[in-house]
Design a protein around this motif. Structure first.
Motif, PDB file in Angstrom:
ATOM      1  N   TYR A  14     -12.713  42.678  -6.736  1.00 50.62           N
ATOM      2  CA  TYR A  14     -11.611  41.864  -7.249  1.00 50.62           C
ATOM      3  C   TYR A  14     -12.185  40.583  -7.813  1.00 50.62           C
ATOM      4  O   TYR A  14     -12.933  39.880  -7.136  1.00 50.62           O
ATOM      5  N   SER A  44      -9.579  44.682   9.888  1.00 58.33           N
ATOM      6  CA  SER A  44      -8.761  44.163   8.798  1.00 58.33           C
ATOM      7  C   SER A  44      -9.636  43.631   7.672  1.00 58.33           C
ATOM      8  O   SER A  44     -10.632  42.960   7.921  1.00 58.33           O
ATOM      9  N   GLY A  45      -9.281  43.961   6.467  1.00 56.43           N
ATOM     10  CA  GLY A  45     -10.019  43.450   5.319  1.00 56.43           C
ATOM     11  C   GLY A  45     -11.234  44.266   4.953  1.00 56.43           C
ATOM     12  O   GLY A  45     -11.977  43.909   4.038  1.00 56.43           O
ATOM     13  N   GLY A  47     -11.232  47.146   3.611  1.00 63.16           N
ATOM     14  CA  GLY A  47     -11.023  47.880   2.361  1.00 63.16           C
ATOM     15  C   GLY A  47     -10.238  49.169   2.507  1.00 63.16           C
ATOM     16  O   GLY A  47     -10.212  49.985   1.580  1.00 63.16           O
ATOM     17  N   LYS A  48      -9.549  49.375   3.629  1.00 63.61           N
ATOM     18  CA  LYS A  48      -8.829  50.633   3.848  1.00 63.61           C
ATOM     19  C   LYS A  48      -7.689  50.810   2.838  1.00 63.61           C
ATOM     20  O   LYS A  48      -7.560  51.863   2.208  1.00 63.61           O
ATOM     21  N   THR A  49      -6.909  49.769   2.702  1.00 65.73           N
ATOM     22  CA  THR A  49      -5.782  49.869   1.764  1.00 65.73           C
ATOM     23  C   THR A  49      -6.283  50.057   0.336  1.00 65.73           C
ATOM     24  O   THR A  49      -5.753  50.854  -0.435  1.00 65.73           O
ATOM     25  N   THR A  50      -7.342  49.310   0.009  1.00 65.28           N
ATOM     26  CA  THR A  50      -7.925  49.443  -1.324  1.00 65.28           C
ATOM     27  C   THR A  50      -8.360  50.883  -1.572  1.00 65.28           C
ATOM     28  O   THR A  50      -8.115  51.444  -2.644  1.00 65.28           O
ATOM     29  N   HIS A 205      -4.885  51.548  13.052  1.00 61.51           N
ATOM     30  CA  HIS A 205      -5.703  50.676  13.895  1.00 61.51           C
ATOM     31  C   HIS A 205      -5.769  51.202  15.315  1.00 61.51           C
ATOM     32  O   HIS A 205      -6.484  50.667  16.145  1.00 61.51           O
TER      33      HIS A 205
ATOM     34  N   ARG B 383       1.250  44.267  -1.637  1.00 59.50           N
ATOM     35  CA  ARG B 383       0.287  43.646  -0.758  1.00 59.50           C
ATOM     36  C   ARG B 383       0.902  42.587   0.151  1.00 59.50           C
ATOM     37  O   ARG B 383       0.572  42.500   1.323  1.00 59.50           O
TER      38      ARG B 383
HETATM   39  N1  LIG Z   1      -5.485  42.125  -5.215  1.00 61.71           N
HETATM   40  C1  LIG Z   1      -6.518  41.564  -4.562  1.00 61.71           C
HETATM   41  N2  LIG Z   1      -7.081  40.448  -5.036  1.00 61.71           N
HETATM   42  C2  LIG Z   1      -8.091  39.892  -4.391  1.00 61.71           C
HETATM   43  N3  LIG Z   1      -8.643  40.347  -3.269  1.00 61.71           N
HETATM   44  C3  LIG Z   1      -8.126  41.458  -2.755  1.00 61.71           C
HETATM   45  C4  LIG Z   1      -7.037  42.129  -3.360  1.00 61.71           C
HETATM   46  N4  LIG Z   1      -6.734  43.220  -2.631  1.00 61.71           N
HETATM   47  C5  LIG Z   1      -7.597  43.212  -1.609  1.00 61.71           C
HETATM   48  N5  LIG Z   1      -8.446  42.171  -1.661  1.00 61.71           N
HETATM   49  C6  LIG Z   1      -9.524  41.883  -0.730  1.00 61.71           C
HETATM   50  O1  LIG Z   1     -10.243  43.075  -0.570  1.00 61.71           O
HETATM   51  C7  LIG Z   1     -10.612  43.226   0.779  1.00 61.71           C
HETATM   52  C8  LIG Z   1     -10.082  44.539   1.318  1.00 61.71           C
HETATM   53  O2  LIG Z   1      -8.661  44.469   1.417  1.00 61.71           O
HETATM   54  P1  LIG Z   1      -7.783  45.657   1.980  1.00 61.71           P
HETATM   55  O3  LIG Z   1      -6.368  45.282   1.812  1.00 61.71           O
HETATM   56  O4  LIG Z   1      -8.222  46.926   1.368  1.00 61.71           O
HETATM   57  O5  LIG Z   1      -8.151  45.643   3.492  1.00 61.71           O
HETATM   58  P2  LIG Z   1      -7.569  46.527   4.670  1.00 61.71           P
HETATM   59  O6  LIG Z   1      -8.708  47.211   5.277  1.00 61.71           O
HETATM   60  O7  LIG Z   1      -6.456  47.342   4.214  1.00 61.71           O
HETATM   61  O8  LIG Z   1      -7.043  45.416   5.657  1.00 61.71           O
HETATM   62  P3  LIG Z   1      -5.781  45.448   6.658  1.00 61.71           P
HETATM   63  O9  LIG Z   1      -6.191  46.243   7.844  1.00 61.71           O
HETATM   64  O10 LIG Z   1      -5.567  44.026   6.993  1.00 61.71           O
HETATM   65  O11 LIG Z   1      -4.650  46.042   5.896  1.00 61.71           O
HETATM   66  C9  LIG Z   1     -10.095  42.017   1.521  1.00 61.71           C
HETATM   67  O12 LIG Z   1     -11.153  41.086   1.591  1.00 61.71           O
HETATM   68  C10 LIG Z   1      -9.006  41.498   0.626  1.00 61.71           C
HETATM   69  O13 LIG Z   1      -8.872  40.124   0.761  1.00 61.71           O
END
Ligand SMILES: Nc1ncnc2c1ncn2[C@@H]1O[C@H](COP(=O)(O)OP(=O)(O)OP(=O)(O)O)[C@@H](O)[C@H]1O
Ligand SMILES: [Mg+2]
Lengths: 302, 385
Positions: A14, A44-45, A47-50, A205, B383
């Motif tokens: 990103y 958390s963070g 990258g799972k959602t990504t 989780h 998000r």
């Molecule tokens: N649209 C975006 N713009 C900037 N940074 C982003 C964006 N989406 C995700 N990130 C960053 O990418 C990283 C991964 O985010 P992601 O949402 O995939 O985490 P996650 O594993 O799903 O976390 P959680 O368990 O909290 O949902 C994090 O550091 C987040 O801040």
């Protein structure tokens, strides 16, 4: 063609502007077979959602290749991706995300209306049938605000199934309901997997929930790691002595690692996203510590 | 496509009923705008048709020569020269001036009774018309008669200034009002030429000479000759008057249209604001719609429907209130005691125009926020809580 998902060296960065970049995914290689039930775990963070968004065609990778159901979607346009999403993907979210203005029945119809694959009467029949499948035939004309969290999530599951998708992507589907309801939802998804052979990828989780899947993928800091890091059991938690303890401690360990990693990356992140991620970690840590504590006390009282 | 549109309208309907107060305000804005358009247009068209028929009735003459000073100072015998100008069929000297009756000003026309029928088409409602030698008689139109509260055989007193002492005339006939848009312009009070000259004390002089042409198309040539003959007089051809009046009417139309568009603009801003708020509140929902396979145009249609539905409701009520508004203006004009007849012509075109204007405003004002909604990036919308 038995692989529904194939990711090759997928990178997602990103760009936050001002030369600040966040590496959400750093070289993911992953294949998932048709009919598999896969859980993704990680702090958390990480990258799972990504990752789910990229598999679901909601987001495009910065680099690498994404093949869904044999189709390379890496460089697809927005419109083509929308078609992939409505034909091949069913999303289930932590926060249900139903349209509050519409009834359960209407919510389930949305993807079918967009897809234009069925006739009007088929759409309605199918929606009713799906709601029956998730046990909500008595809630057809209820609005989301008139339903419990668990019921809403079941509507969302019915909606995800509407166009007979190749893959169900569930991002913490039990995150907003109590434990018992959570289990009901997981058993429902698991049932779909077993009876319909529905491919499911679920972020969770909860290690015990992850246990019901055939495969658990562990992530840390934008990468897939082969197994949870080795444990160094500290005295305070030595009383927990089963699989559950292992999982909890593993997660604790990741979290601590992630927080350390975050501090290292601190200068590369902008203040806002750093603070946000850190807050996420801390919340998670707190929650975990509480769970460990409860678990610990349960053991001791036995 | 059709299915999406129907679905979008279901959502729009519920969105509007859910935010009742906000929707009502927005709809009110459109109602005000559209009713302004409808009532002002109706008024404008009514006035225009009024003016045109007035002119047609007033100007049986093709050309009018007025005294350069607008007094009563054209020697009557000039008429005999004019009769000889080629192309002139008939020339009729008249005295047109202002008198006070019961302290209210009216335009009185003094004309030879025999010649009157050549230029003015009048319809008798009661009594009889003027005849040669009726020098103490007056013919009024029914509006003036009822304003003054007089009937046939009653008398009225003319004076040259408010409160002045004057001369008494007997009402011998009441005619149907000729179209007129004000007592200063409309003509509804006739006496004989002799009586007028006697009353204004202008023997052998007249204020205007009405000219009928052999051929209406010769107006310009005849006008040119007359201008040479009487350089000091004001010579108006019917065409000129028409075009002057048309200019004035266009200006009025412009002003009315301007007023209407301002109120429409306010309505448009209301819609834009409402849809913008709706988009903002429903960001997550938009992200979800896209996640389940919605494309830009799906989202666009959903929000545009809301704008269109609001403007449609506003348009329908706007048309109704707009017509009500015309009645209101009529009533208002009447209670003010102004002698202006504003005809109410309910034309389906204006109502259609009102609805189309409403929908146009709705789609234009709704487009920008809907487009914003269509371009919401699903990943970001989903998000954040
Ligand atoms: N649209 C975006 N713009 C900037 N940074 C982003 C964006 N989406 C995700 N990130 C960053 O990418 C990283 C991964 O985010 P992601 O949402 O995939 O985490 P996650 O594993 O799903 O976390 P959680 O368990 O909290 O949902 C994090 O550091 C987040 O801040
Ligand atoms: Mg997440």
């Amino acid at each position: 063609m038995s692989n529904v998902v194939e990711l090759r060296d997928v990178v997602k960065t990103y760009d936050l502007g001002d030369n600040i970049k966040v590496d959400a995914l750093r070289g993911i290689n992953l294949t998932i077979k048709r009919g598999e039930f896969v859980s993704i775990m990680g702090p958390s963070g990480c990258g799972k959602t990504t990752l789910l968004n990229i598999i679901g065609g909601l987001d495009s990778p910065t680099d690498g290749q994404v093949i869904i159901d044999g189709i390379d979607i890496t460089h697809m346009s927005e419109g083509e991706l929308a078609r992939i999403r409505r034909e091949k993907i069913g999303f289930i979210f932590q926060t249900f995300n139903l349209v509050p203005l519409l009834t359960a029945l209407e919510n389930v119809q949305i993807p079918m209306i967009f897809a234009g694959r069925f006739s009007n009467s088929e759409i309605k029949e199918r929606a009713i049938e799906l709601l029956r499948l998730v046990g909500l035939e008595h809630r057809l004309h209820h609005r989301p605000t008139q339903m419990s969290g668990g019921e809403q999530q079941r509507v969302a599951i019915a909606r995800a199934l509407a166009n007979e998708p190749s893959i169900i992507l569930a991002d913490e589907p039990t995150g907003n309901v109590d434990r018992e309801t959570g289990w009901k939802i997981i058993r429902l998804i698991k049932g779909l997997n077993e009876t319909l052979g529905q491919t499911c990828i679920m972020v969770t989780h909860d290690p015990t929930i992850a246990q019901i899947s055939e495969r658990i993928i562990y992530m840390l800091d934008g990468q897939i790691i082969p197994e949870p890091p080795k444990l160094t059991i500290n005295p305070s938690s030595s009383m927990l002595a089963d699989e559950r303890r292992q999982m909890l401690l593993a997660e604790l360990k990741w979290l601590e690692a992630s927080i350390k990693g975050l501090e290292v990356r601190k200068n590369r992140l902008n203040q806002e996203s750093y603070a946000q991620v850190k807050l996420g970690y801390e919340k998670q840590l707190e929650r975990l510590k509480k769970v460990v504590q409860e678990e610990y006390e349960k053991r001791r009282s036995k | 496509m059709f299915r999406t549109a129907r679905f979008a309208f279901t959502m729009a309907r519920r969105s509007i009923t859910r935010r009742k107060f906000r929707s009502a305000l927005t709809i009110l804005g459109i109602i005000i705008g559209i009713s302004a358009v409808v009532s002002l247009m109706t008024l404008g068209i009514g006035m225009r048709s009024q003016v045109e028929s007035t002119l047609n009735e007033m100007l049986g003459a093709g050309i009018i020569i007025n005294s350069g000073t607008y007094g009563i100072d054209i020697p009557e015998h000039v008429q005999s020269y004019i009769s000889q100008v080629p192309g002139v069929n008939k020339s009729i000297p008249i005295v047109m001036s202002m008198v006070y009756i019961s302290n209210k000003p009216y335009t009185v026309v003094g004309i030879d009774p025999v010649q009157a029928s050549e230029v003015y088409q009048v319809t008798l409602e009661d009594g009889r018309g003027l005849r040669q030698g009726d020098d103490d008689a007056v013919v009024l139109d029914s509006t003036i008669a009822s304003n003054l509260g007089v009937k046939v055989n009653d008398t009225v007193t003319f004076s040259t200034q408010a409160g002045g002492v004057g001369k008494t005339f007997k009402v011998i006939g009441i005619i149907r009002p000729m179209a007129g848009f004000g007592q200063f312009v409309s003509i509804g009070c006739f006496i004989t030429l002799d009586a007028a000259q006697d009353f204004f004390n202008t023997h052998d002089r007249v204020s205007s000479i009405l000219i009928r042409l052999d051929d209406p198309n010769q107006g310009e040539q005849v006008e040119a000759i007359l201008k040479q003959m009487f350089p000091d007089a004001s010579i108006l051809s019917q065409e000129e008057i028409m075009s002057n009046i048309n200019q004035v009417m266009s200006t009025i139309d412009g002003v009315l249209l301007g007023l209407a568009s301002i109120s429409l603009m306010v309505g448009a801003l209301g819609i834009m604001n409402t849809i913008m708020m709706s988009v903002h509140e429903r960001r997550r929902e938009i992200g979800m719609l896209k996640a389940v396979g919605g494309e830009r145009w799906h989202v666009l249609i959903i929000f545009l429907s809301e704008a269109l539905l609001i403007s449609l409701i506003g348009g329908v009520f706007g048309c109704i209130f707009g017509l009500g508004g015309v009645y209101l203006i009529q009533w208002f004009v009447k209670t003010l005691g102004l002698n202006i007849i504003v005809p109410l012509l309910i034309s389906p075109q204006i109502l259609a125009l009102g609805l189309i204007a409403a929908l146009a405003v709705g789609s234009i004002a709704g487009f920008y926020p809907s487009w914003k909604a269509a371009n919401v990036r699903p990943v970001e919308a989903l998000r954040y809580e």
